[in-house]
Design an enzyme around this catalytic site. Structure first.
Site, mmCIF file in Angstrom:
data_model
loop_
_atom_site.group_PDB
_atom_site.id
_atom_site.type_symbol
_atom_site.label_atom_id
_atom_site.label_comp_id
_atom_site.label_asym_id
_atom_site.label_seq_id
_atom_site.Cartn_x
_atom_site.Cartn_y
_atom_site.Cartn_z
ATOM 1 N N LYS A 22 0.837 -1.211 0.000
ATOM 2 C CA LYS A 22 0.000 0.000 0.000
ATOM 3 C C LYS A 22 0.867 1.254 0.000
ATOM 4 O O LYS A 22 0.662 2.170 -0.799
ATOM 5 C CB LYS A 22 -0.903 -0.005 1.238
ATOM 6 C CG LYS A 22 -1.604 1.320 1.495
ATOM 7 C CD LYS A 22 -2.376 1.324 2.811
ATOM 8 C CE LYS A 22 -1.560 1.540 4.046
ATOM 9 N NZ LYS A 22 -1.387 2.925 4.505
ATOM 10 N N ASN A 23 1.811 1.319 0.928
ATOM 11 C CA ASN A 23 2.562 2.569 1.086
ATOM 12 C C ASN A 23 3.552 2.823 -0.055
ATOM 13 O O ASN A 23 3.973 3.957 -0.255
ATOM 14 C CB ASN A 23 3.267 2.605 2.449
ATOM 15 C CG ASN A 23 2.261 2.803 3.569
ATOM 16 O OD1 ASN A 23 1.101 3.151 3.324
ATOM 17 N ND2 ASN A 23 2.693 2.571 4.803
ATOM 18 N N CYS A 125 -3.764 13.077 13.234
ATOM 19 C CA CYS A 125 -4.497 11.834 12.995
ATOM 20 C C CYS A 125 -4.421 10.988 14.247
ATOM 21 O O CYS A 125 -3.817 11.378 15.237
ATOM 22 C CB CYS A 125 -4.005 11.134 11.735
ATOM 23 S SG CYS A 125 -2.767 9.914 11.959
ATOM 24 N N ARG A 130 1.632 14.435 13.400
ATOM 25 C CA ARG A 130 2.102 14.220 12.032
ATOM 26 C C ARG A 130 2.178 15.499 11.190
ATOM 27 O O ARG A 130 1.493 15.615 10.168
ATOM 28 C CB ARG A 130 1.251 13.152 11.337
ATOM 29 C CG ARG A 130 1.257 11.845 12.105
ATOM 30 C CD ARG A 130 0.498 10.771 11.395
ATOM 31 N NE ARG A 130 1.194 10.230 10.237
ATOM 32 C CZ ARG A 130 0.685 9.324 9.420
ATOM 33 N NH1 ARG A 130 -0.520 8.871 9.610
ATOM 34 N NH2 ARG A 130 1.370 8.877 8.395
ATOM 35 N N ASP A 314 4.872 0.324 12.047
ATOM 36 C CA ASP A 314 3.648 -0.258 11.481
ATOM 37 C C ASP A 314 3.442 -1.726 11.881
ATOM 38 O O ASP A 314 2.421 -2.322 11.530
ATOM 39 C CB ASP A 314 3.655 -0.143 9.944
ATOM 40 C CG ASP A 314 3.474 1.294 9.481
ATOM 41 O OD1 ASP A 314 3.118 2.152 10.310
ATOM 42 O OD2 ASP A 314 3.699 1.566 8.282
ATOM 43 N N ARG A 406 -8.648 -0.183 4.449
ATOM 44 C CA ARG A 406 -7.706 0.770 3.867
ATOM 45 C C ARG A 406 -6.375 0.092 3.542
ATOM 46 O O ARG A 406 -5.644 0.575 2.665
ATOM 47 C CB ARG A 406 -7.454 1.924 4.838
ATOM 48 C CG ARG A 406 -8.654 2.801 5.050
ATOM 49 C CD ARG A 406 -8.318 3.954 5.930
ATOM 50 N NE ARG A 406 -7.225 4.737 5.349
ATOM 51 C CZ ARG A 406 -6.753 5.856 5.875
ATOM 52 N NH1 ARG A 406 -7.257 6.326 6.985
ATOM 53 N NH2 ARG A 406 -5.772 6.510 5.287
HETATM 54 C C1 EPZ Z 1 4.749 6.766 6.440
HETATM 55 O O1 EPZ Z 1 4.080 7.869 7.029
HETATM 56 C C2 EPZ Z 1 3.732 5.657 6.316
HETATM 57 N N1 EPZ Z 1 2.638 6.109 5.482
HETATM 58 C C3 EPZ Z 1 3.225 5.246 7.699
HETATM 59 O O2 EPZ Z 1 2.364 4.135 7.551
HETATM 60 C C4 EPZ Z 1 4.426 4.827 8.549
HETATM 61 O O3 EPZ Z 1 3.980 4.538 9.861
HETATM 62 C C5 EPZ Z 1 5.466 5.943 8.595
HETATM 63 O O4 EPZ Z 1 5.845 6.325 7.241
HETATM 64 C C6 EPZ Z 1 6.740 5.558 9.344
HETATM 65 O O5 EPZ Z 1 7.308 4.415 8.766
HETATM 66 C C7 EPZ Z 1 2.752 6.067 4.142
HETATM 67 O O6 EPZ Z 1 3.767 5.708 3.585
HETATM 68 C C8 EPZ Z 1 1.571 6.503 3.352
HETATM 69 P P1 EPZ Z 1 7.109 10.004 8.461
HETATM 70 P P2 EPZ Z 1 4.738 9.318 6.997
HETATM 71 O O7 EPZ Z 1 7.117 11.260 7.688
HETATM 72 O O8 EPZ Z 1 5.487 9.499 5.743
HETATM 73 C C9 EPZ Z 1 7.499 13.240 11.981
HETATM 74 C C10 EPZ Z 1 0.403 2.859 7.937
HETATM 75 O O9 EPZ Z 1 -0.153 2.347 8.929
HETATM 76 N N2 EPZ Z 1 7.471 14.255 10.901
HETATM 77 O O10 EPZ Z 1 8.248 9.049 8.270
HETATM 78 O O11 EPZ Z 1 3.675 10.295 7.349
HETATM 79 C C11 EPZ Z 1 6.174 12.514 12.105
HETATM 80 O O12 EPZ Z 1 5.244 13.226 12.880
HETATM 81 C C12 EPZ Z 1 0.985 4.256 7.995
HETATM 82 O O13 EPZ Z 1 0.459 2.286 6.831
HETATM 83 C C13 EPZ Z 1 7.634 15.601 11.223
HETATM 84 O O14 EPZ Z 1 7.800 15.974 12.404
HETATM 85 O O15 EPZ Z 1 5.748 9.212 8.241
HETATM 86 C C14 EPZ Z 1 6.597 11.190 12.739
HETATM 87 O O16 EPZ Z 1 6.732 11.361 14.121
HETATM 88 C C15 EPZ Z 1 0.743 4.937 9.292
HETATM 89 N N3 EPZ Z 1 7.576 16.521 10.207
HETATM 90 C C16 EPZ Z 1 7.987 10.960 12.111
HETATM 91 O O17 EPZ Z 1 8.419 12.240 11.634
HETATM 92 C C17 EPZ Z 1 7.416 16.145 8.907
HETATM 93 O O18 EPZ Z 1 7.382 17.035 8.040
HETATM 94 C C18 EPZ Z 1 8.012 9.973 10.939
HETATM 95 O O19 EPZ Z 1 6.996 10.342 10.006
HETATM 96 C C19 EPZ Z 1 7.269 14.794 8.596
HETATM 97 C C20 EPZ Z 1 7.307 13.849 9.619
#
Ligand code: EPZ
Length: 431
Positions: A22-23, A125, A130, A314, A406
């Protein structure tokens, strides 16, 4: 709203096919915005989030065909052709972005191709606040002027984006993906340091290379991109889903069963495999994927979630379900999201013994979980309750199944084929 009913206690035996990730699909699909030629994606999973992304891309002007049908029609085909010959609209509206945060992944490609984009700012969320500040900062370093107006990210650049040296202060999967896509059409070289190394990012980079991009360092923490004036069409197959694989590996383990996960990429499962083996689960590579079986006892262990190649956030909820049934105590520490223990009160209602202290949870194994009506507020929490239900004595009713839909394709069919007593109750939720 559908519910899922499980009568637990059956050891799963058989074969479970693993679908496309998915991701990965959710970042490969918006990559089509980078070219006016056709991007053809195979091994695409059939999931609600994929339909949401298809709807978003359609309103930007992308034409799509799924085995000859429009994917919004809900057909189960697996090859999706996406053609962004002309981008008719550079706004990603609130109504679609609020349904799926990954919608923000159109920002980088739209800005790089059209010089402007207006994307609704995703809100918080269920698993954390996030923010997307790191995505925006990287694009600003590449010359974009970004304003936040009425809940929207309004981004503009005069001429092309410019290559830049971007150092992410923390690993961000989506931030790396947005920046990487934007950099392929920027002027000059972009270096992304502390880039996410998740297999989904690698899949995107490999697809962009197939579209003509020049990227070095794929799979490492430093990506070096030479921007091009244009990219071309390509055919690309979505990587198998490592989280779906891990979830069904836990299904085999928690029911003390023996299951082959056909189509799984064993090489992407190292951290999960290591943890499962430490608990006493037998995990081995097979010519078709991997086999997961339990021959002896499951014992408690300590784990911490980390960016890839560490143990994935995840998979945290699913592992917690397993450790709830282990001999002895375990400690889980969640380092990626600040609110990813929403499944704990529901598991507790099923008899699990879990205490959360800040980012850590102590899980004391219990001899039996017991079935209960439960619900969850996010995808992985939902699947962890399905897993707990498979092991529990008696009946478990999972509400709010739309979270599961989803990210898990035909979950009840796949589990039932291995002997699970599981069924979907259509539209019977009191919600
Ligand atoms: C991706 O989310 C995945 N989603 C998530 O999967 C997954 O849990 C996550 O990566 C971590 O592996 C998709 O790929 C669609 P991040 P993403 O940016 O890209 C902080 C699932 O269940 N952050 O790596 O949103 C953030 O808050 C989902 O399939 C900032 O502070 O995750 C988090 O604490 C849930 N500022 C950390 O970094 C930013 O601009 C990692 O988030 C971006 C992120």
């Amino acid at each position: 709203m559908d519910r899922i009913r499980i009568h637990g206690g059956v050891s799963l035996k058989g074969i479970i096919p693993i679908g496309g990730a998915k991701n990965a699909a959710l970042t490969l699909m918006p990559a089509c915005l980078l070219t006016d030629e056709t991007l053809s994606l195979s091994n695409l999973p059939h999931l609600v989030d994929i339909t949401t992304m298809a709807n978003l891309l359609a309103q930007h002007g992308v034409r799509m065909a799924l085995n000859g049908h429009d994917p919004r029609g809900g057909h189960t085909g697996r090859v999706l052709e996406l053609t962004a010959a002309e981008i008719l609209n550079t706004t990603a509206p609130y109504d679609l972005v609020r349904r799926m945060r990954a919608s923000v992944l159109v920002l980088g490609p739209l800005l790089a191709r059209c010089g402007r984009a207006r994307v609704s700012l995703p809100g918080g969320c269920a698993i954390g606040t996030r923010p997307v500040n790191l995505h925006l900062k990287a694009l600003e370093q590449m010359g974009a002027v970004i304003d936040l107006q009425e809940g929207y990210i309004a981004a503009e650049v005069s001429g092309r984006l410019k290559g830049a040296h971007i150092i992410f202060p923390q690993v961000t999967v989506g931030g790396t993906e947005n920046t990487l896509m934007a950099a392929t059409l920027a002027e000059g070289e972009t270096v992304i340091a502390n880039a996410a190394r998740e297999p989904e990012v690698t899949d995107l980079a490999n697809c962009l290379v197939a579209m003509g991009a020049h990227i070095e360092g794929i799979g490492t923490g430093t990506l070096r991109i030479q921007g091009m004036e244009r990219l071309h069409g390509a055919q690309y197959s979505v990587v198998p889903d490592r989280i779906e694989t891990g979830s069904y590996a836990v299904a085999a383990a928690i029911t003390r069963g023996d299951v082959e996960l056909v189509g799984a990429r064993f090489d992407l499962m190292e951290s999960v495999t290591k943890v499962l083996r430490e608990c006493g689960v037998t995990v081995e590579e097979t010519p078709r994927g991997m086999r997961v079986a339990v021959l002896g006892d499951i014992t408690g262990i300590d784990i911490m979630t980390e960016p890839y190649p560490g143990f994935p956030t995840d998979m945290q909820a699913q592992l917690m379900a397993l450790l709830s049934t282990a001999n002895g105590a375990s400690m889980i520490t969640e380092t990626i999201f600040e609110n990813r223990y929403m499944h704990v009160p529901e598991m507790t209602r099923m008899g699990a013994n879990i205490n959360v202290h800040g980012a850590s949870a102590i899980v004391r194994g219990v001899p039996h979980l017991s079935g209960a009506p439960v619900m969850a507020t996010d995808l992985r929490a939902s699947v962890s309750l399905v897993l707990a239900g498979l092991a529990a004595e008696g009946e478990t009713l999972i509400n709010r199944v739309y979270h599961l839909d989803r990210g898990y394709e035909r979950v009840e069919e796949k589990l039932a084929a291995c002997g699970a007593r599981i069924e979907r109750l259509k539209g019977e939720s009191p919600e």
